[in-house]
Design a protein around this motif. Structure first.
Motif, PDB file in Angstrom:
ATOM      1  N   UNK A  13       5.230  17.698   3.643  1.00 10.84           N
ATOM      2  CA  UNK A  13       5.112  17.943   5.200  1.00 10.84           C
ATOM      3  C   UNK A  13       5.222  16.671   5.953  1.00 10.84           C
ATOM      4  N   UNK A  14       5.595  16.764   7.072  1.00  8.45           N
ATOM      5  CA  UNK A  14       6.016  15.501   7.761  1.00  8.45           C
ATOM      6  C   UNK A  14       4.617  14.738   8.045  1.00  8.45           C
ATOM      7  N   UNK A  15       4.699  13.456   8.123  1.00  3.95           N
ATOM      8  CA  UNK A  15       3.623  12.480   8.269  1.00  3.95           C
ATOM      9  C   UNK A  15       2.724  12.416   7.111  1.00  3.95           C
ATOM     10  N   UNK A  16       3.103  12.803   5.879  1.00  2.47           N
ATOM     11  CA  UNK A  16       2.723  12.643   4.564  1.00  2.47           C
ATOM     12  C   UNK A  16       2.592  11.179   4.144  1.00  2.47           C
ATOM     13  N   UNK A  17       1.405  10.760   3.675  1.00  3.46           N
ATOM     14  CA  UNK A  17       1.119   9.211   3.124  1.00  3.46           C
ATOM     15  C   UNK A  17       1.494   9.104   1.946  1.00  3.46           C
ATOM     16  N   UNK A  18       1.709   8.129   1.400  1.00  4.58           N
ATOM     17  CA  UNK A  18       2.154   7.567  -0.140  1.00  4.58           C
ATOM     18  C   UNK A  18       0.654   7.875  -0.997  1.00  4.58           C
ATOM     19  N   UNK A  19      -0.347   7.773  -0.182  1.00  2.00           N
ATOM     20  CA  UNK A  19      -1.649   8.037  -1.032  1.00  2.00           C
ATOM     21  C   UNK A  19      -1.838   9.422  -1.147  1.00  2.00           C
ATOM     22  N   UNK A  20      -1.482  10.331  -0.383  1.00  2.00           N
ATOM     23  CA  UNK A  20      -1.454  11.759  -0.505  1.00  2.00           C
ATOM     24  C   UNK A  20      -0.608  12.490  -1.657  1.00  2.00           C
ATOM     25  N   UNK A  21       0.694  11.811  -1.541  1.00  2.00           N
ATOM     26  CA  UNK A  21       1.545  11.942  -2.452  1.00  2.00           C
ATOM     27  C   UNK A  21       1.076  11.695  -3.904  1.00  2.00           C
ATOM     28  N   UNK A  22       0.673  10.605  -3.983  1.00  2.00           N
ATOM     29  CA  UNK A  22       0.305   9.912  -5.545  1.00  2.00           C
ATOM     30  C   UNK A  22      -1.052  11.002  -5.863  1.00  2.00           C
ATOM     31  N   UNK A  23      -1.917  11.266  -4.948  1.00  2.00           N
ATOM     32  CA  UNK A  23      -2.943  12.082  -5.212  1.00  2.00           C
ATOM     33  C   UNK A  23      -2.765  13.546  -5.830  1.00  2.00           C
ATOM     34  N   UNK A  24      -1.376  14.127  -5.436  1.00  2.00           N
ATOM     35  CA  UNK A  24      -0.989  15.370  -5.739  1.00  2.00           C
ATOM     36  C   UNK A  24      -0.523  15.165  -7.125  1.00  2.00           C
ATOM     37  N   UNK A  25       0.381  14.264  -7.533  1.00  2.00           N
ATOM     38  CA  UNK A  25       1.135  14.054  -8.957  1.00  2.00           C
ATOM     39  C   UNK A  25       0.486  13.295  -9.947  1.00  2.00           C
ATOM     40  N   UNK A  26      -0.564  12.412  -9.657  1.00  2.00           N
ATOM     41  CA  UNK A  26      -1.058  11.969 -10.659  1.00  2.00           C
ATOM     42  C   UNK A  26      -2.599  12.136 -10.975  1.00  2.00           C
ATOM     43  N   UNK A  27      -2.891  12.255 -12.297  1.00  2.00           N
ATOM     44  CA  UNK A  27      -4.351  12.579 -12.812  1.00  2.00           C
ATOM     45  C   UNK A  27      -5.237  11.309 -12.231  1.00  2.00           C
ATOM     46  N   UNK A  41       4.328  -0.947  -3.335  1.00  2.00           N
ATOM     47  CA  UNK A  41       3.146  -0.910  -2.465  1.00  2.00           C
ATOM     48  C   UNK A  41       1.981  -0.946  -3.084  1.00  2.00           C
ATOM     49  N   UNK A  42       1.007  -1.821  -2.615  1.00  2.00           N
ATOM     50  CA  UNK A  42      -0.216  -2.001  -3.398  1.00  2.00           C
ATOM     51  C   UNK A  42      -1.092  -0.599  -2.966  1.00  2.00           C
ATOM     52  N   UNK A  43      -2.112  -0.625  -3.823  1.00  2.00           N
ATOM     53  CA  UNK A  43      -2.834   0.757  -4.029  1.00  2.00           C
ATOM     54  C   UNK A  43      -3.766   0.728  -2.754  1.00  2.00           C
ATOM     55  N   UNK A  44      -4.063  -0.333  -2.250  1.00  2.00           N
ATOM     56  CA  UNK A  44      -5.180  -0.560  -1.096  1.00  2.00           C
ATOM     57  C   UNK A  44      -3.878  -0.215   0.034  1.00  2.00           C
ATOM     58  N   UNK A  45      -3.019  -0.293   0.301  1.00  2.00           N
ATOM     59  CA  UNK A  45      -1.899  -0.018   1.220  1.00  2.00           C
ATOM     60  C   UNK A  45      -1.298   1.372   1.158  1.00  2.00           C
ATOM     61  N   UNK A  46      -1.468   2.151   0.503  1.00  2.00           N
ATOM     62  CA  UNK A  46      -0.985   3.632   0.316  1.00  2.00           C
ATOM     63  C   UNK A  46      -1.425   4.473   1.488  1.00  2.00           C
ATOM     64  N   UNK A  47      -2.524   4.209   1.796  1.00  2.00           N
ATOM     65  CA  UNK A  47      -2.913   5.115   3.131  1.00  2.00           C
ATOM     66  C   UNK A  47      -2.368   4.826   4.137  1.00  2.00           C
ATOM     67  N   UNK A  48      -1.664   3.672   4.368  1.00  2.00           N
ATOM     68  CA  UNK A  48      -1.105   3.307   5.598  1.00  2.00           C
ATOM     69  C   UNK A  48       0.430   3.376   5.668  1.00  2.00           C
ATOM     70  N   UNK A  49       0.890   3.901   4.428  1.00  2.00           N
ATOM     71  CA  UNK A  49       2.573   4.053   3.985  1.00  2.00           C
ATOM     72  C   UNK A  49       2.746   5.458   4.337  1.00  2.00           C
TER      73      UNK A  49
END
Length: 66
Positions: A13-27, A41-49
């Motif tokens: 979806x438009x506007x997806x963040x890296x954090x959302x993507x990683x949460x979908x694909x990684x246990x 991209x550092x872990x603590x920067x994923x929400x802003x990416x």
């Protein structure tokens, strides 16, 4: 929007963040390292990416050593 994830096409979806993507694909999202368009991209920067059309995302296991 269309991106590539580890070399494979993926639709998000438009506007997806890296954090959302990683949460979908990684246990365990904390267990993977990430790069977008060959930039780490550092872990603590994923929400802003916010991902954009055509981005290339790679996930990988971090390597540590001595």
């Amino acid at each position: 929007m269309n991106i590539t994830l580890n070399g494979e096409p993926r639709e998000l979806p438009e506007g997806s963040t890296l954090a959302q993507l990683v949460a979908l694909i990684a246990e365990s999202p904390q267990a993977v390292a990430t790069a977008v368009n060959q930039e780490f991209v550092a872990r603590d920067s994923r929400d802003a990416c916010v991902l954009r059309e055509g981005d290339a995302v790679f996930t990988f296991q971090p390597i540590t050593g001595g």
